[in-house]
Design an enzyme around this catalytic site. Structure first.
Site, short mmCIF file in Angstrom:
data_model
loop_
_atom_site.label_atom_id
_atom_site.label_comp_id
_atom_site.label_asym_id
_atom_site.label_seq_id
_atom_site.Cartn_x
_atom_site.Cartn_y
_atom_site.Cartn_z
N GLU A 221 0.86 -1.18 0.00
CA GLU A 221 0.00 0.00 0.00
C GLU A 221 0.90 1.23 0.00
O GLU A 221 2.01 1.21 0.55
CB GLU A 221 -0.86 -0.04 1.27
CG GLU A 221 -1.92 1.02 1.39
CD GLU A 221 -2.72 0.82 2.67
OE1 GLU A 221 -3.29 1.82 3.16
OE2 GLU A 221 -2.79 -0.31 3.19
N LYS A 223 2.44 4.79 1.11
CA LYS A 223 2.59 5.56 2.35
C LYS A 223 2.52 7.04 1.96
O LYS A 223 3.46 7.58 1.41
CB LYS A 223 3.92 5.24 3.04
CG LYS A 223 4.06 5.86 4.42
CD LYS A 223 5.40 5.46 5.06
CE LYS A 223 5.45 5.86 6.52
NZ LYS A 223 5.23 7.29 6.75
N ARG A 228 -0.76 11.28 9.84
CA ARG A 228 -1.61 10.16 10.26
C ARG A 228 -2.66 10.69 11.23
O ARG A 228 -2.35 11.42 12.18
CB ARG A 228 -0.73 9.11 10.93
CG ARG A 228 -1.43 7.79 11.26
CD ARG A 228 -1.16 6.75 10.23
NE ARG A 228 -1.69 5.46 10.67
CZ ARG A 228 -0.98 4.54 11.29
NH1 ARG A 228 0.29 4.77 11.57
NH2 ARG A 228 -1.53 3.39 11.63
N GLU A 268 -4.81 8.97 6.52
CA GLU A 268 -3.84 10.03 6.29
C GLU A 268 -4.57 11.31 5.92
O GLU A 268 -5.37 11.33 4.96
CB GLU A 268 -2.88 9.65 5.16
CG GLU A 268 -1.64 10.49 5.09
CD GLU A 268 -0.54 10.04 6.04
OE1 GLU A 268 0.50 10.73 6.11
OE2 GLU A 268 -0.72 9.00 6.70
N LYS A 393 7.46 -0.40 6.82
CA LYS A 393 7.45 0.80 5.99
C LYS A 393 8.73 0.84 5.17
O LYS A 393 9.82 0.60 5.69
CB LYS A 393 7.30 2.06 6.83
CG LYS A 393 8.34 2.26 7.92
CD LYS A 393 8.03 3.48 8.75
CE LYS A 393 9.04 3.63 9.90
NZ LYS A 393 8.74 4.79 10.77
#
Length: 522
Positions: A221, A223, A228, A268, A393
């Site tokens: 996915e 970032k 956040r 986000e 991440k």
């Protein structure tokens, strides 16, 4: 107050995380109510005392001490509270030192006009350690190397509670936390947060240091390059929380007003870019909205906020966190149909057969308000903090530039005696050096000593706490992105700059040009 002062003094000189936890825990178990509750509020940043400004402290000290002596002492020590606490002569008042709760009660009631007399009276009743604690408390800047999370963890460990359970109820209680301590000591029930829009701890990711994971077990996915946020709607109320648990609802009222479906979402916060395309703009656009207590109609029009959703924690009262990611993703897609598509969308999944394909995608992420990639284990529950093997991440590589140190300022806390905050610049085509950023991280303790010596021995001018230095030292600066900025003379602003190397081998004249950085701006 003296016990709290001793705690702060010990924390300042303690580097070990476990030792800090033990110190805080011992204090919380020994101190009485409500002193320990106010101490915990101060350590977690939940105690706000706005009547005492640094200027008041300077004025009070100047009435008791030669202003020139105070100025010289402040320049040497580097910390206002420490300087004032040490140099304050006191008035030998016979009254015993005040309790922490007495200090908090007084400071919460006073106005700015009353502050000088009240602070003078309190300072006269304390020794140097007590005065230091009072001044740190009153001006709102403890800076003793303790984060809010660490303080909450210390409370949990002291009373044999689950730190995540403490975090769960935290926003449903308020200082001085008498119900929280009653629960910890077994004298009361666990504080309930079922009917309040409280914050739940985020699930975080580990950096992807190697590629020894089976991609078939993970979903990829994007970032996104925003902040956040957690959206909570419970009992008819909506709240937006940052990753740190700060309530940012008032900064984004239009998002809160658009979210009226009971549940808790993770996503986000972004700002729309091109009006026609509606894609996400750079972080610099979002930054125009951050921290604003009131938002003008122009702001709402020019910087249109929306949330790109990652996950769902609650669907109404149903807690979905124990479910695997695949089931939560399906529930999120269903939940999305009840939301305003102008304010909310879902972060798309990235389809790639192997790491080579993912690497190609990651390299092209910088131009699309994307920080990199996320890998989420398909069977992972939603658990707070970082858990090995669940989420990773894979951020894009940082940009780097060679810059010249221009100014330096002392740090805070343990760094208050060192020049550790550095402003640096790059050259214009006409040969002028213009600031492009400021950094205070990325270097080792040994490098800090070297940089501090350079500042002290190469100072050419002083502006209050700031020293201007000879423009001879080149710093290699790493940063995540760079944006156009009307607030800076160079027209540029770096995001997350940190010093990656000290280039003693490079002449200052060979540092980078503004035009080069402008070519990297997004």
């Amino acid at each position: 107050m003296q016990a709290f002062a001793q705690l702060l003094d010990s924390l300042i000189y303690t580097r070990s995380r476990n030792a800090k936890l033990a110190l805080i825990g011992a204090y919380l178990k020994a101190a009485p109510d409500p002193d320990r509750g106010w101490a915990l509020a101060a350590l977690t940043g939940d105690l706000s005392l706005r009547a005492v400004q640094p200027g008041i402290i300077r004025a009070l000290v100047s009435q008791r001490v030669d202003p020139v002596l105070f100025g010289l002492s402040y320049d040497y020590v580097g910390d206002l509270a420490e300087t004032a606490a040490l140099i304050w002569p006191g008035a030998q008042i016979a009254a015993p030192p005040p309790r922490l709760s007495e200090v908090v009660d007084e400071l919460q009631r006073i106005t700015r006009t009353q502050a000088p007399a009240v602070m003078t009276r309190l300072l006269d009743r304390l020794d140097a350690d007590g005065r230091f604690a009072l001044l740190k408390l009153a001006t709102g800047g403890l800076r003793v190397g303790v984060s809010a999370r660490l303080a909450k963890t210390a409370f949990a460990q002291a009373f044999a509670l689950d730190p995540d359970d403490v975090e769960e109820v935290w926003h449903g209680v308020s200082p001085p936390y008498t119900a929280l301590f009653a629960w910890g000591e077994g004298r009361g029930e666990r504080p309930s947060s079922d009917d309040a829009p409280v914050f739940r701890p985020f699930m975080l990711a580990h950096p992807l240091d190697d590629r020894d994971v089976d991609l078939s077990d993970y979903a990829a996915e994007w970032k996104w390059d925003g902040i956040r946020v957690q959206l909570v709607h419970v009992g008819g109320e909506t709240r937006l929380y940052s990753r740190a648990g700060d309530d940012i609802t008032q900064s984004f009222p239009e998002v809160a007003e658009s979210y009226r479906t009971p549940g808790v979402l993770d996503g986000e916060l972004l700002v729309r870019g091109d009006v026609q395309g509606g894609a996400a703009a750079s972080f610099n656009a979002l930054q125009q909205r951050l921290g604003r207590k009131t938002v003008s109609q122009a702001m709402l029009r020019d910087f249109r906020a929306f949330v790109r959703l990652y996950d769902i924690l609650f669907d109404g009262p149903e807690d979905l966190r124990p479910q695997p990611w695949t089931q939560r993703r399906a529930r999120l897609e269903t939940f999305m149909s009840r939301l305003d598509s102008a304010r909310f969308d879902i972060s798309p999944l990235v389809d790639a057969p192997d790491f080579a394909a993912l690497e190609t995608l990651r390299l092209g992420a910088r131009e699309a308000a994307i920080e990199g990639l996320m890998l989420k284990r398909r069977n992972s529950p939603y658990v707070s903090g970082r858990r090995v093997g669940l989420w990773y991440k894979w951020k894009r590589d940082p940009l780097v530039a060679d810059c010249v140190m221009m100014y330096a300022q002392r740090g805070h806390g343990k760094r208050s005696s060192y020049y550790s905050d550095y402003t640096f610049g790059c050259w214009t085509e006409e040969g002028e050096l213009l600031p492009v950023g400021k950094a205070y991280s990325g270097f080792t303790d040994e490098e800090l000593m070297m940089l501090d010596r350079f500042v002290r021995s190469h100072t050419v001018a002083r502006f209050g706490p700031v020293r201007e230095v000879e423009k001879t030292l080149v710093l290699e600066v790493a940063f995540d992105s760079i944006h156009a900025s009307k607030r800076h003379k160079s027209g540029l602003a770096m995001r997350f700059p940190r010093i990656s190397r000290i280039r003693i081998d490079k002449p200052a004249a060979e540092a980078d040009r503004i035009v080069t950085l402008r070519g990297l701006a997004v």
